[in-house]
Design a protein around this motif. Sequence first.
Motif, short mmCIF file in Angstrom:
data_model
loop_
_atom_site.label_atom_id
_atom_site.label_comp_id
_atom_site.label_asym_id
_atom_site.label_seq_id
_atom_site.Cartn_x
_atom_site.Cartn_y
_atom_site.Cartn_z
N PHE A 1 0.99 -1.48 0.13
CA PHE A 1 -0.21 -0.11 0.28
C PHE A 1 1.38 1.31 -0.44
CE2 PHE A 1 -3.83 -2.89 0.77
CZ PHE A 1 -4.40 -1.90 -0.17
N SER A 2 1.98 1.32 0.51
CA SER A 2 3.21 2.10 0.37
C SER A 2 3.47 2.74 -0.32
CB SER A 2 4.23 1.81 1.36
OG SER A 2 4.94 1.71 0.57
N MET A 3 3.33 1.90 -1.39
CA MET A 3 3.06 2.19 -3.37
C MET A 3 2.50 3.15 -4.21
SD MET A 3 4.96 -1.48 -4.40
CE MET A 3 3.61 -2.86 -4.48
N PHE A 4 0.84 3.18 -3.94
CA PHE A 4 0.27 3.88 -4.42
C PHE A 4 0.51 5.44 -3.74
CE2 PHE A 4 -1.16 -0.17 -4.45
CZ PHE A 4 -0.60 -0.65 -5.73
N ASP B 1 -1.93 7.77 -3.69
CA ASP B 1 -3.65 7.86 -3.19
C ASP B 1 -4.39 7.49 -2.84
OD1 ASP B 1 -4.93 7.74 -5.65
OD2 ASP B 1 -4.32 10.26 -6.63
N TRP B 2 -5.41 7.58 -2.36
CA TRP B 2 -6.31 6.58 -2.12
C TRP B 2 -7.51 5.56 -3.37
CZ3 TRP B 2 -7.95 3.00 0.92
CH2 TRP B 2 -7.12 2.90 1.57
N ILE C 1 -4.67 -2.35 9.90
CA ILE C 1 -5.50 -1.75 9.21
C ILE C 1 -5.47 0.26 9.07
CG2 ILE C 1 -8.11 -1.09 9.60
CD1 ILE C 1 -8.16 -4.28 9.69
N ASP C 2 -5.05 0.23 10.30
CA ASP C 2 -4.30 1.29 11.06
C ASP C 2 -3.06 2.33 10.37
OD1 ASP C 2 -6.70 1.97 12.60
OD2 ASP C 2 -5.09 1.17 14.46
N GLU C 3 -2.64 0.88 9.71
CA GLU C 3 -1.14 1.56 8.74
C GLU C 3 -1.17 1.66 7.75
OE1 GLU C 3 2.41 1.63 9.51
OE2 GLU C 3 2.58 1.54 11.81
N LEU D 1 -6.99 2.36 6.18
CA LEU D 1 -7.69 2.03 5.36
C LEU D 1 -9.84 2.38 6.57
CD1 LEU D 1 -9.51 -0.10 3.18
CD2 LEU D 1 -9.04 -2.27 5.09
N LYS D 2 -9.56 2.23 7.51
CA LYS D 2 -10.60 2.44 8.63
C LYS D 2 -11.06 3.95 8.69
CE LYS D 2 -11.08 0.18 11.77
NZ LYS D 2 -12.06 -0.25 13.64
#
Length: 140
Positions: free
Chosen positions: A14-17, A19-20, A104-106, A109-110
């Motif tokens: 997920f760090s590769m992206f 934005d959301w 999830i927090d890292e 996501l939530k």
Amino acid sequence: MTIKEIQEEIIDEFSMFEDWMERYEYIIELGKSLPLINETYKVDDNLIAGCQSKVWLHSEIDNHKIKFTADSDAILTKGIVAILLRVFNEQNPSDILNTDLYFIDEIGLKEHLSPTRANGLVSMIKQIKLYALAFQSKLS
């Protein structure tokens, strides 16, 4: 792989992206790769309460490891389920029950889900842990 190692792998991905929007697209792609659930498991008993969309979750134990299968009628929710199954599938009940689910927090996501989807995420995790508790008590 341990649950911790899988969580670290997800955080790295997920760090590769940037934005959301890209992260949502990735979650949807993960949902498309979720193995098909046997239609016989798409029954009301396997529906997760508290989810805005329909989510079916089935589990069975084999050689002290829990195998999960799941499906959802919503593409984003299906992706969220795919991530959770990646973390919890083929793990033993005590590891599932004792895990600190920090990814999830890292990845944030939530906080990037609607309140109803965030509640659904919590409900999915709760159901996975209930299955683990039930299997652990059978193994004891």
